[in-house]
Design an enzyme around this catalytic site. Structure first.
Site, PDB file in Angstrom:
ATOM      1  N   THR A   1     -75.367   6.388  21.156  1.00 12.23           N
ATOM      2  CA  THR A   1     -76.107   6.443  22.419  1.00 12.23           C
ATOM      3  C   THR A   1     -76.158   7.926  22.759  1.00 12.23           C
ATOM      4  O   THR A   1     -75.533   8.738  22.074  1.00 12.23           O
ATOM      5  CB  THR A   1     -75.380   5.623  23.533  1.00 12.23           C
ATOM      6  OG1 THR A   1     -75.368   4.231  23.175  1.00 12.23           O
ATOM      7  CG2 THR A   1     -76.006   5.746  24.887  1.00 12.23           C
TER       8      THR A   1
ATOM      9  N   SER B   1     -73.190  -0.754  29.042  1.00  6.18           N
ATOM     10  CA  SER B   1     -72.134   0.029  29.692  1.00  6.18           C
ATOM     11  C   SER B   1     -72.639   1.409  30.123  1.00  6.18           C
ATOM     12  O   SER B   1     -71.849   2.245  30.584  1.00  6.18           O
ATOM     13  CB  SER B   1     -70.957   0.226  28.730  1.00  6.18           C
ATOM     14  OG  SER B   1     -70.399  -1.008  28.392  1.00  6.18           O
TER      15      SER B   1
ATOM     16  N   GLY C   1     -71.016   6.448  24.257  1.00  8.97           N
ATOM     17  CA  GLY C   1     -69.657   6.056  23.862  1.00  8.97           C
ATOM     18  C   GLY C   1     -69.363   4.582  23.981  1.00  8.97           C
ATOM     19  O   GLY C   1     -68.204   4.204  24.116  1.00  8.97           O
ATOM     20  N   GLY C   2     -70.400   3.723  23.953  1.00  7.42           N
ATOM     21  CA  GLY C   2     -70.175   2.277  23.961  1.00  7.42           C
ATOM     22  C   GLY C   2     -69.370   1.847  25.172  1.00  7.42           C
ATOM     23  O   GLY C   2     -69.599   2.303  26.296  1.00  7.42           O
TER      24      GLY C   2
ATOM     25  N   ASP D   1     -75.235  -6.302  22.070  1.00  5.37           N
ATOM     26  CA  ASP D   1     -74.614  -6.119  23.391  1.00  5.37           C
ATOM     27  C   ASP D   1     -74.579  -7.425  24.189  1.00  5.37           C
ATOM     28  O   ASP D   1     -73.936  -7.495  25.235  1.00  5.37           O
ATOM     29  CB  ASP D   1     -75.334  -5.022  24.190  1.00  5.37           C
ATOM     30  CG  ASP D   1     -74.798  -3.639  23.843  1.00  5.37           C
ATOM     31  OD1 ASP D   1     -73.776  -3.548  23.143  1.00  5.37           O
ATOM     32  OD2 ASP D   1     -75.414  -2.643  24.271  1.00  5.37           O
TER      33      ASP D   1
HETATM   34  N1  GLY Z   1     -75.446   0.036  23.612  1.00  4.04           N
HETATM   35  C1  GLY Z   1     -74.473   0.586  24.437  1.00  4.04           C
HETATM   36  C2  GLY Z   1     -74.602   0.108  25.838  1.00  4.04           C
HETATM   37  O1  GLY Z   1     -75.696  -0.109  26.311  1.00  4.04           O
HETATM   38  O2  GLY Z   1     -73.622  -0.066  26.499  1.00  4.04           O
END
Ligand code: GLY
Length: 561
Positions: A369, A441, A460-461, A411
């Site tokens: 991301t 997130s 950072g997920g 997700d």
């Molecule tokens: N793909 C990471 C997020 O949207 O949280």
């Protein structure tokens, strides 16, 4: 004598008036992004007379070209926007949507088990992208320049190529085997099926043409016509389920951001379908019950970890796409509710997550991301976090378009109470449904006090939220962006029940003391995050910008006529 002074002062007045008339005040702006070419694209657009929203669109498009492992036209984003003329604050939701042929159990086999890799690799993993529509929305509704002008830098970068860096190599290392399965992706991003050398140029002619079509025709150039046709047929030929209507019906939504007050700081952040603003806001509300600044570093970290544990627990239980489920936002952000949660924290002992609930989980496999922050001389600002999910998304490029598709479908909670790639668990609130947006997130954020404004965020997920939270706490202590982006990082997300920390994130003493309190510690094998931040010190009119030392980005404060 008095007369003389008078004459002198009127002379000075004329001089000052004249000089300010002849030499316009230089304008000050700041941009922090994850790639120097994207920062430059934004600077160029501001110098051409664009505002922060034009620059944000240009940076978004540029990152789609030069950071293909992090975001792209095939992905989604949240742009948090502040317009100075009327103080409007909104979140532009360009999150991906599940295709209309999606089903609740689409990633499960007949026995009800998750089919490994199906929600992560190839076109079945891809949601309907929102970034192209978001770019148009920003320019049309908030910008000053034309779409052609703001897309010009990205088109040039795609045509001329960008150089492979260490970060590119590292992230490609995680995804090479998947990309090798898709010839159109391999041809662009690999060198004879291997990771390209540092300095090798990645030229993206098809992507340049797709961007030109977007520039000429607006969103119709992507969501309808030849590009859309090509996207759908390529996805279908490779086992995906997209239909022309999925693209045609994709809609950007403006949503009211989440706003909380933490010890006098106005914190504005992402609203659902991101969990970022609510989870961070809830953690801050819990932390407000403690006098963090007075605590020693071990107790302080213990309390912060316990606040993270509790707010991530509610993420798993309650959060999802607000167009599909009712989210008890007011209750989750209620100060009394946070007060109750704070009372359950024992300052001497870790609370096992199993005491909050008992859910099986798996470990994280990786994150990507990206994020950028921009402020223009008028005070317009954008905090944007953009994603295609894992590095290089699904690894699939739709033939002839150059568009690398996301794997954001992962997700969703693909099976209730089973963890996704980030180890995050979810329940029915985030179950798959046609047209639904997966829970995110991403936490693009603004902070405001009487004398300071901050714009920050990071990739950072699942760790995005805890990283921004630590940044907010550092801002609260009076520190500047360079400190927020460099802070050692630690994280708890309820499940797995462990404190994750990057190399150097906890001192030896802190590790021993936290273990003594009952925490299970897990050191990540690398440093994580890539925060891009700006701060304005209003009283002095000073701008500060910083780019995370863990990444390869660039932060610039600059003046222009
Ligand atoms: N793909 C990471 C997020 O949207 O949280």
């Amino acid at each position: 004598m008095i007369k003389k002074i008078k004459t002198l002062s009127s002379f000075l007045c004329v001089l000052i008036f004249t000089s300010s008339y002849v030499f316009a005040e230089p304008k000050q702006a700041a941009i922090a992004s994850a790639h120097p070419l994207a920062t430059q694209a934004g600077i160029d657009i501001l110098r051409q007379g664009g505002n922060a929203f034009d620059a944000a669109a240009a940076i978004t498009a540029s990152l789609a070209v030069v950071e293909p492992y992090s975001s792209g036209l095939g992905g989604g984003a949240f742009w948090l926007v502040h317009r100075s003329s009327d103080k409007k604050q909104t979140m532009i939701d360009g999150r991906e949507k599940a295709p209309m042929r999606s089903t609740h159990d689409m990633y499960l086999d007949k026995a009800g088990n998750v089919v490994k890799g199906l929600s992560l690799n190839g076109p079945m993993a891809a949601g309907i992208p929102g970034v192209p529509a978001g770019i148009e929305h920003l320019v049309k509704n908030y910008g000053r320049l034309s779409l052609k002008q703001v897309l010009a830098p990205a088109i040039k970068q795609a045509q001329e190529g960008f150089a492979v860096t260490e970060r590119y190599q590292k992230l490609m290392g995680y995804r090479k085997e998947v990309i090798k399965q898709y010839p159109d992706a391999a041809q662009i991003f690999l060198n004879k099926y291997d990771v390209p050398a540092i300095g090798a140029l990645i030229v993206q002619k098809d992507l340049a043409n797709t961007l030109i079509t977007l520039a000429n025709n607006g969103r119709k150039g992507f969501y309808q016509g030849p590009v859309a046709k090509q996207l759908v047929s390529s996805v279908r030929e490779n086992g995906g389920i997209w239909e022309p209507g999925d693209l045609e019906k994709y809609q950007i939504i403006e949503r009211e951001p989440i706003v909380v007050n933490y010890n006098g700081i106005k914190v504005t952040s992402a609203s659902p379908p991101s969990s970022g603003g609510i989870v961070m806001g809830q953690a801050l509300n819990i932390l407000e019950q403690f006098n963090l600044e007075k605590l020693d570093s071990i107790t302080r970290k213990h309390i912060v970890i316990e606040a993270m544990r509790r707010s991530y627990r509610d993420r798993a239980a309650y959060l999802g796409d607000p167009d599909f489920i009712d989210i008890p936002v007011d209750r989750l952000l209620d100060k009394n509710y946070a007060g109750g949660l704070a009372l359950t924290i024992n300052s001497e002992r870790a609370t096992p997550s199993s005491e909050l609930s008992n859910i099986a989980t798996i470990d994280q496999i990786g994150t990507d991301t990206t994020h950028f922050s921009v402020v223009d001389p008028e005070g317009n600002r954008v905090s944007a976090t953009l994603s295609i999910n894992l590095p290089f998304g699904s690894g699939f490029v739709a033939k002839g378009t150059g568009v690398l598709l996301n794997n954001e479908m992962d997700d969703f909670s693909v099976k209730p109470l089973t963890a996704n790639a980030y180890g995050l668990v979810g329940d029915h609130a985030n179950a798959i449904a046609p047209g639904k947006r997966p829970l995110s997130s991403m936490t693009p954020t603004f902070l405001e006090t009487d004398d300071r404004i901050a714009v920050l965020g990071t990739p950072g997920g699942s760790r995005i939220i805890s990283m921004v939270l630590l940044g907010v706490l550092d801002f609260a202590e009076g520190n500047a962006p360079k400190s927020w982006v460099s802070l050692p990082r630690y994280h708890h997300q309820y499940l797995p029940d462990q404190v994750q920390y990057e190399q150097g994130g906890l001192s030896d003493l802190e590790q021993t003391a936290l273990k003594d309190k009952g925490h299970v510690l897990k050191e990540k094998n690398r440093r994580y995050g890539n925060m891009q931040a700006i701060m304005i010190w209003k009283k002095k009119g000073l701008f500060f910008a910083a780019s995370d030392p863990r990444g390869e980005g660039s932060a610039e404060v600059f003046y222009y006529p």
